[in-house]
Enzyme design. Structure first.
Site: not given
Length: 915
Positions: A163, A173
């Site tokens: 994160e 991602n």
């Protein structure tokens, strides 16, 4: 004198380093300092959560250090503890740390079981994210089977690093929950990075809480696996990359690099970052450029425990002679009364200082417990203006007022001025040492240029209000000063803010929506410039409302609705001649348990340098749930008084990073002068409830469906079914207004301003094959100037080599686009073509990109690259299989990194194999 000014200027530059975002994070000798992790006030008190947060960051630091080739680690972290938790001696008062500038928030999930960590990313590739979200259950380690093998060293810390990469470096991602497989050279490949990750494909068949593995079938039309097929990674791996695919794989300790990055995989990283690997993006960051690898091991992180206390605010208000101009002093009184009567929360401590060439204490700190204290403070507002301007005198006097009751650390100062002051530099050190947060309100065109520096160096809000009374800018600025630390149920919410100049007994008519999430402490405030207007107000039942308090001296009238205001549409009519009227309506949450709809707005930067565009954002939430399909409009006013209206969009194109995430965005390119610009957002919701609901793909860690252990699939519990309606808030009919602060423009040329803005990059190009080998393209139209207007033409390039298309687009084979006329910006574009002069046979992978060109031949960046793979299905077997065949499963490892199940059906003595 020259030397003194130079040293002060250097000090300011040092203080402002990295201060463009609200975050307090600083990178100091490879270590990240000033990280703020906040525990949401709605989280039940649990002291073990504090230790779990410490453990997570402590685990993350060495993992980050190794993953970044010994370049970064976590040095110091502040943990914000809710005001409603018990006090302890080790909890100290925050300084500049607030819930508003927290980098990580630990809060209850927005839907039961939806505990996946994620990062809010408003911008595009390489741009810092807004905030990381964790749930208490995740931090406690209760959800690790779904996000990583239990018992693995650094399990929570690994997730924190995943994160952090979203938050700090703007990477995305490398998996795709919507498309888990793709075709490449006739082979089915999983969307993974790197290709060295091994595993199997299987489809879960679940019943009674347990699942068994079933083989994946290949769709005869698309060539891909059927819906529900999963790639199951092996628990035992040797591949080291990549953290942005799945940090939960034990061997993964690196980010994908240029060498091992899977450029073909249809994931967010490739789409948004132009096929660059995460490590390439990190290498391009400011953090990377100003550091070198360390030779020694870093120390463990240190933690400070901070507990939010009572709000302490001191108003510092300019009463110098220039405040007489354009009715500024009177407008200050109107805005000040709104703040004191409505905006500042119950229980807050408030003081007041005025200044001209000297400072005057108008009120020591008073705690607001009732209307009595509010009225007392309003009587202290300045009524006479004269003299010079000494901002430092006002600030120093405010520090003295606050110190009589509380330390200045964490206190707030609201500084309003319309004048220039060349002595501000003399108190910068005092400001920095005070630990106070300074919100600045620049009034009129000549307010001191240093005001923004005071806000930036202390984490305060910077706003600007012009002398155009009908724009209501000063009231909007003071209305935006709700506490960022109080529960949302206690904050003042602005429902409406409008103004109009009337002639010849004209009427100003309109409606205000009071929705079910608000209604407490509802205030209708009307201002005028010469004489009291006729005021008519009706509630939703048609009952006329009387009882307005009329203040002729301040030229305002207000009505506080007792109890909870009726839900529905309130109607108003105001009549006046030859003067300007404004209407402001504010309210609070109707219930402590029903989150109100909120709108927060900001610009991407505090400064805009022509010809670089700015981006205006508006986030609409009910609690932490996104509100979709609202009509959102930004009003941007320059120091010249010119106002530009922009419709903000949540379409995933142009300035908008992600479609349907409740964050509405648009480029601003309509500069008209240098200087300050104010930003205001108006939102209307609940009018388009019939459109399709979509859950956005969030920037977070991947939910692991299961693991391969000893050749068998060990399924994790199925991901909880999430009600899409629950993830998007109640579709209430609402209206809101919100200040987006201000920004300063520079290097704007004199009119006529040249056209130096190209079309924006197309970021949502999609391609698919339809009958007769035709390729169908869809995308969102860019504009002539970024996402405004209409482009002049499109250039479409195709290639069988993805890197050639990216790096040598001008040399690629171009599609005939003579009949393709660009539509207005943000329209949906369609184009169908048949590849020519290029081999397009069974198994061909074709890559496609678009460039937009405007009327002065300025070109956009190359779009994201779309891929199609020509798949010609095998002929259908001539014999009809039995209805209930008995499958036998074998494993084929011919595709690197993935095992493909072959289903062998036996009937009538024959074998039919589908791969």
């Amino acid at each position: 004198m020259g030397s003194s000014k130079s040293s002060v200027f250097i000090l300011v530059l040092h203080l402002l380093a990295g201060a463009l975002s609200e975050s307090l994070i600083q990178l100091n000798n490879n270590g990240y300092e000033g990280i703020v992790i906040a525990i949401d006030p709605n989280v039940p008190e649990d002291e073990t959560l504090i230790q779990q947060i410490k453990d997570m960051v402590t685990q993350a630091s060495p993992y980050l250090f190794e993953a970044t080739e010994k370049r970064f680690y976590f040095k110091s972290v502040a943990i914000l503890i809710p005001e409603n938790w018990k006090t302890k001696p080790e909890y100290v008062k925050p300084k500049l740390e607030t819930y508003k500038n927290a980098d990580i928030l630990v809060a209850e999930p927005n839907s039961p079981g939806n505990d996946g960590p994620y990062t809010e990313q408003w911008g595009n590739c390489g741009e810092k994210g807004e905030r990381i979200y964790f749930t208490p259950d995740f931090v406690a380690g209760k959800k690790l089977p779904q996000y990583g093998p239990q018992g693995m060293d650094q399990e929570l810390g690994r997730t924190f690093v995943h994160e952090w990469a979203h938050l700090r470096w703007g990477v995305f991602n490398e998996y795709n929950t919507d498309q888990k497989f793709y075709l490449s050279n006739r082979r089915i490949k999983p969307v993974i990075c790197s290709a060295g990750i091994t595993g199997q494909t299987a489809r879960p068949l679940c019943q009674g809480g347990s699942c068994v593995a079933k083989p994946c079938k290949r769709d005869r039309v698309t060539g891909l696996y059927e819906k529900g097929c999963e790639f199951i990674p092996g628990r035992d791996q040797t591949e080291k990359a990549s953290i942005m695919f799945s940090q939960s794989i034990g061997s993964v300790v690196e980010f994908c690099t240029k060498k091992n990055h899977n450029k073909e995989a249809p994931n967010q990283q490739n789409q948004k970052c132009n096929l660059r690997s995460t490590w390439e993006v990190i290498q391009g960051s400011e953090d990377f450029k100003k550091t070198a690898p360390m030779t020694a091991e870093p120390p463990k992180p240190t933690f400070s425990l901070l507990q939010i206390g009572q709000r302490v605010v001191c108003l510092v208000l300019d009463k110098s002679g220039s405040m007489v101009a354009d009715d500024r002093l009177n407008r200050l009184n109107q805005a000040g009364k709104l703040f004191l009567l409505q905006t500042v929360e119950q229980g807050s401590w408030v003081g007041m200082v005025t200044f001209d060439r000297a400072a005057y204490v108008k009120s020591q700190l008073i705690q607001i417990n009732s209307g009595t204290e509010r009225d007392m403070l309003t009587r202290s507002l300045p009524m006479v203006a004269s003299g010079g301007t000494s901002i430092c005198s006002g600030l120093r006097s405010a520090f003295t007022v606050i110190k009589k009751k509380y330390p200045t650390d964490g206190s707030e100062i609201v500084l309003l001025t319309d004048g220039e002051d060349n002595t501000i530099s003399t108190c910068l050190n005092d400001v920095k040492r005070s630990g106070a947060i300074i919100h600045t309100v620049a009034l009129g065109p000549s307010a001191a240029k240093e005001l923004e520096e005071l806000s930036k160096m202390t984490g305060g809000l910077q706003t600007y209000a012009s002398d155009q009374a009908q724009n209501n800018g000063l009231i909007d600025a003071f209305g935006a000063l709700s506490s960022g630390n109080k529960a949302v149920s206690q904050r003042s919410i602005q429902l409406e803010s409008k103004g109009l100049t009337l002639q010849n007994s004209q009427w100003m008519n309109g409606t205000v929506i009071v929705d079910s999430t608000v209604g407490k402490d509802t205030l209708f405030l009307i201002t005028w410039t010469t004489a009291p207007p006729q005021i008519l107000l009706w509630d939703p039942s048609g009952k006329k409302q009387d009882g307005f308090v009329v203040d002729k001296q301040t030229k305002m009238a207000y009505l506080q609705i007792p109890g909870i205001a009726k839900v529905g549409t309130w109607k108003y009519s105001l009549q006046a001649s030859s003067q300007t009227l404004t209407l402001t309506v504010t309210s609070r949450a109707s219930s402590a348990t029903l989150p109100p709809v909120t709108v927060t707005s900001k610009m991407n930067k505090d400064t805009g340098k022509f010809p670089h565009p700015m981006v205006v954002y508006a986030k609409i939430r009910q609690g932490d749930l996104p509100v979709l399909r609202a009509k959102v409009t930004a009003l941007i006013e320059s120091v010249n008084g010119k106002t530009v209206t922009l419709e903000l969009l949540d379409n995933g194109a142009g300035a908008d990073a992600t479609k349907n995430d409740g964050i509405y965005s648009r480029y601003f390119t309509t500069y008209d002068t240098n200087g300050r610009y104010s930003v205001k957002v108006w939102a209307l919701g609940g009018v388009n409830t019939a459109s399709q609901r979509v859950i956005p793909q969030q920037s977070g860690v991947m939910y692991i469906p299961g693991w391969i252990e000893n050749g068998e699939v060990k399924w994790n519990p199925p991901r909880p079914e999430i009600n899409e309606d629950d993830l998007q808030g109640n579709q209430v009919y609402f209206s809101r207004t919100a200040s987006g602060g201000s920004f300063v423009a520079s290097e704007v040329p004199q009119a006529p301003i040249p056209d130096l803005f190209p079309p924006c990059k197309i970021t949502d190009l999609k391609a698919k094959i339809q009958g007769d080998n035709l390729i169908n393209l869809t995308w969102t139209a860019p504009g002539d100037d970024y996402d405004h207007g209409r482009a002049d033409k499109y250039i479409i390039g195709i290639s069988t080599d993805i890197l050639d298309l990216r790096d040598k687009f001008n040399d690629s084979l171009q599609v005939n686009t003579t009949d393709l006329i660009p539509k207005e910006a943000n329209s949906e574009e369609f184009f169908v073509f048949k590849p020519e002069n290029i081999p397009f046979t069974n198994g061909t992978d074709l890559f496609i990109a678009i460039q937009a060109v405007d009327k002065v031949n300025l070109k956009s960046e190359i779009s994201n690259i779309a891929q199609v793979s020509l798949f010609i299905p095998p002929e259908t077997p001539s014999e009809t299989p039995p209805e209930t065949p008995c499958p036998a499963i074998t494993v084929n490892s011919t595709i690197p990194g993935i095992h493909v199940f072959k289903i062998v059906w036996k009937w009538l003595g024959e074998l039919h194999i589908y791969q």
